[in-house]
Design an enzyme around this catalytic site. Structure first.
Site, PDB file in Angstrom:
ATOM      1  N   HIS A  50      10.001  -6.998  -8.364  1.00  0.00           N
ATOM      2  CA  HIS A  50       8.362  -7.568  -8.128  1.00  0.00           C
ATOM      3  C   HIS A  50       8.305  -8.199  -9.890  1.00  0.00           C
ATOM      4  O   HIS A  50       7.406  -6.980 -10.121  1.00  0.00           O
ATOM      5  CB  HIS A  50       7.567  -6.933  -7.633  1.00  0.00           C
ATOM      6  CG  HIS A  50       6.726  -8.106  -6.892  1.00  0.00           C
ATOM      7  ND1 HIS A  50       5.668  -7.605  -5.945  1.00  0.00           N
ATOM      8  CD2 HIS A  50       5.954  -8.773  -7.384  1.00  0.00           C
ATOM      9  CE1 HIS A  50       4.362  -8.574  -5.550  1.00  0.00           C
ATOM     10  NE2 HIS A  50       5.024  -9.388  -7.038  1.00  0.00           N
ATOM     11  N   THR A 108       2.006  -4.162  -2.088  1.00  0.00           N
ATOM     12  CA  THR A 108       2.302  -5.529  -1.857  1.00  0.00           C
ATOM     13  C   THR A 108       1.562  -5.008  -0.178  1.00  0.00           C
ATOM     14  O   THR A 108       2.040  -4.177  -0.098  1.00  0.00           O
ATOM     15  CB  THR A 108       3.669  -5.539  -1.296  1.00  0.00           C
ATOM     16  OG1 THR A 108       4.062  -6.670  -2.522  1.00  0.00           O
ATOM     17  CG2 THR A 108       3.500  -7.206  -0.597  1.00  0.00           C
TER      18      THR A 108
END
Length: 207
Positions: A50, A108
């Site tokens: 990410h 997240t």
């Protein structure tokens, strides 16, 4: 494109937090590219990373180093921003996954609101696919979000397993089973729509 569905469950390994530790120490180690290499040797099917807007773990320079370290397909998680689009179009990950980002979160925290983001996301999806990447959406196991992702042409939907993991860890067996069934139902619906179902977030060996 049509989803790829196999009987064998494939494992993608997220190497973000190897970079988190490296950055906290301020040196070159541990090296996320080395982690990608080790995951490859151990039999992983893919590498997930990410590139966050604040670069808190994976950095821009890591991308090419990780690409060199492994021949496995790379799943690049990204926010739906012009900056990340430019990087993804240049890097050409095998999969580009849209995830929501909140600056304060450690990781997240939930699924993308694909239904609300349709107009913004549809153009990004098409451009990435035209550039050779499959496009994934990280969403809640919710039929409304799945239909929205399907309408935008997503190749893959990864269903957020965070709630399921929390129920398991809290010893809430019935709630965990119900949440797992919800994920399974959405996965089956994804297949019927020609979308490859994936699942992730907080999963351990036990879950």
């Amino acid at each position: 494109g049509a989803g790829i569905v196999t009987n064998r469950i494939r494992l993608g390994v997220n190497i973000d937090h190897v970079a988190t530790i490296r950055n906290a120490r301020g040196g070159l180690h541990p090296d996320p590219a080395r982690a990608a290499e080790l995951a490859t040797k151990a039999g992983a099917d893919g590498i997930t990373l990410h590139l966050r807007e604040d670069r808190r773990h994976i950095k821009d320079d890591d991308l090419d180093a990780i690409r060199t370290a492994t021949a496995l397909p790379i799943n690049m998680e990204m926010a739906a921003t012009d900056e990340m689009m430019d990087i993804a179009l240049r890097f050409k990950p095998e999969t580009a996954m849209f995830v929501p980002e909140k600056r304060a979160e450690l990781t997240t925290e939930g699924g993308l609101d694909a239904a609300r983001g349709h107009n913004h996301l549809a153009d990004y999806v098409r451009r990435l696919q035209d550039n050779g990447s499959r496009v994934s959406m990280f969403i809640e196991p919710d039929p409304v979000q799945l239909i929205a992702a399907s309408r935008m042409g997503a190749d893959i939907c990864e269903f957020h397993t965070g709630r399921y993991v929390e129920f398991v860890q809290a010893g809430e067996g019935e709630l965990a089973a119900a949440e797992l069934e919800r994920i399974a139902d959405c996965a089956a619906e994804a297949v019927s729509l020609g979308i490859e179902p994936q699942a992730g977030h907080g999963l351990t060996f036990d879950t």
